[in-house]
Scaffold this active site. Structure first.
Site, PDB file in Angstrom:
ATOM      1  N   GLY A   1       7.957  21.748  10.788  1.00 32.53           N
ATOM      2  CA  GLY A   1       6.579  21.478  11.166  1.00 32.53           C
ATOM      3  C   GLY A   1       5.700  22.710  11.047  1.00 32.53           C
ATOM      4  O   GLY A   1       4.534  22.620  10.606  1.00 32.53           O
ATOM      5  N   ASP A   2       6.233  23.868  11.424  1.00 31.58           N
ATOM      6  CA  ASP A   2       5.483  25.121  11.288  1.00 31.58           C
ATOM      7  C   ASP A   2       5.234  25.438   9.817  1.00 31.58           C
ATOM      8  O   ASP A   2       4.178  25.961   9.449  1.00 31.58           O
ATOM      9  CB  ASP A   2       6.249  26.259  11.939  1.00 31.58           C
ATOM     10  CG  ASP A   2       6.715  25.900  13.340  1.00 31.58           C
ATOM     11  OD1 ASP A   2       5.966  25.212  14.060  1.00 31.58           O
ATOM     12  OD2 ASP A   2       7.843  26.294  13.703  1.00 31.58           O
TER      13      ASP A   2
END
Length: 302
Positions: free
Chosen positions: A250-251
């Protein structure tokens, strides 16, 4: 300049064990140690994609010193505030038949340390980008993201928020440039279970009504959707590949989106670069590289 803030950075000790068994001595097959935390992950992937950033946050003890050393080795500039009590946390990520995690607590951050952070943030200039990502330690006020955005509201910044529940909802009146919930987190905000992408678009629009400019929603194996401030809608399944690592995906999507937007100021480029950066990290033991991201973009015709 791009700035990232990680309130509770970590050393991530990532181990692979064949057929892990409780109550037994287990031997590792592979071991990796990374500096961790959502903002740090964004900075590291940005560096891989060819974009410099400045990592801010808090560090303590020998683990904090190692986080700074590893970031310097990675080529990421950092300026963490030193905390006297406690140590920066160690997070254990166990990969076996299932993925398991044991996350540490982190140091005792005092009001004086928070004041020092605000002094650093006061140096940001119009046009800078600020990424606020991840959870916050229990010792800090739960409206810290909102307070930071309020404090900086007189500056013309692009602020990206990747957080959950109240941390996310409270910043909406201050018009973050981008928010990135996943579909489950988006549903939690409204107390609903989202079944398909059309429902995700519907509730993403509700976040825009509350003040968000652009809403990027990750959906794991179902890809992602993006609703932009100028009314564009993007949706895509992820590139094909085998998921071997969920840490930092997600990052990486946030970093890929930001890199794509900084390069061409084009939401389509930002969306697909974000999607492929998240996938590239998921398909690898390590964080996404630019070559891996571009290869995946080519594989989906972008």
């Amino acid at each position: 300049m791009i700035y990232t803030v990680t309130f509770n950075p970590s050393l991530d000790y990532i181990v692979s064990v064949d057929d892990f068994m409780l109550g037994r001595v287990n031997r590792t097959r592979t071991e990796i140690i990374y500096p961790g935390g959502k903002g740090i992950n964004v900075s590291m992937v940005l560096k891989n994609l060819g974009h410099d950033s400045h990592a801010l946050g808090f560090m303590a003890g020998f683990t904090g010193q190692e986080i700074v050393r590893l970031l310097d080795e990675w080529g990421v500039r950092s300026d963490f505030i030193r905390v006297e009590q406690g140590i920066s946390r160690i997070n254990v990520k166990l990969r076996s038949n299932e993925e398991s995690e044991i996350n540490g607590q982190g140091p005792a951050i005092a009001e004086e340390h928070i004041r020092q952070l605000y002094q650093q943030l006061d140096r940001l200039e119009d046009g800078d980008v600020l990424v606020l990502a991840g959870s916050i330690p229990d010792v800090m006020p739960d409206d810290i993201y909102m307070d930071i955005m309020k404090h900086l509201s007189s500056k013309k910044l692009h602020i990206i928020v990747d957080a959950t529940r109240d941390l996310l909802v409270n910043v909406l009146p201050y018009h973050p440039f981008l928010i990135k919930p996943n579909n489950h987190e988006l549903g939690e905000v409204f107390g609903v279970e989202l079944e398909d992408k059309e429902e995700v678009f519907t509730y993403a629009a509700k976040l825009q009504e509350r003040g968000a400019r652009n809403v990027l929603v990750s959906m794991a194996g179902d890809g992602a959707v993006l609703l932009t401030e100028d009314g564009q809608r993007f949706e895509s399944m992820p590139p094909k590949g085998k998921v071997v690592n969920s840490v930092g995906a997600g990052d990486s999507m946030v970093a890929g989106f930001l890199a794509g937007y900084m390069e061409e100021h084009d939401y389509a480029k930002a969306f697909y670069m974000g999607l492929c950066a998240g996938s590239a990290s998921a398909f690898s033991e390590e964080l996404a590289t630019r070559d891996e991201v571009l290869a995946l973009m080519h594989s989906i015709g972008k």
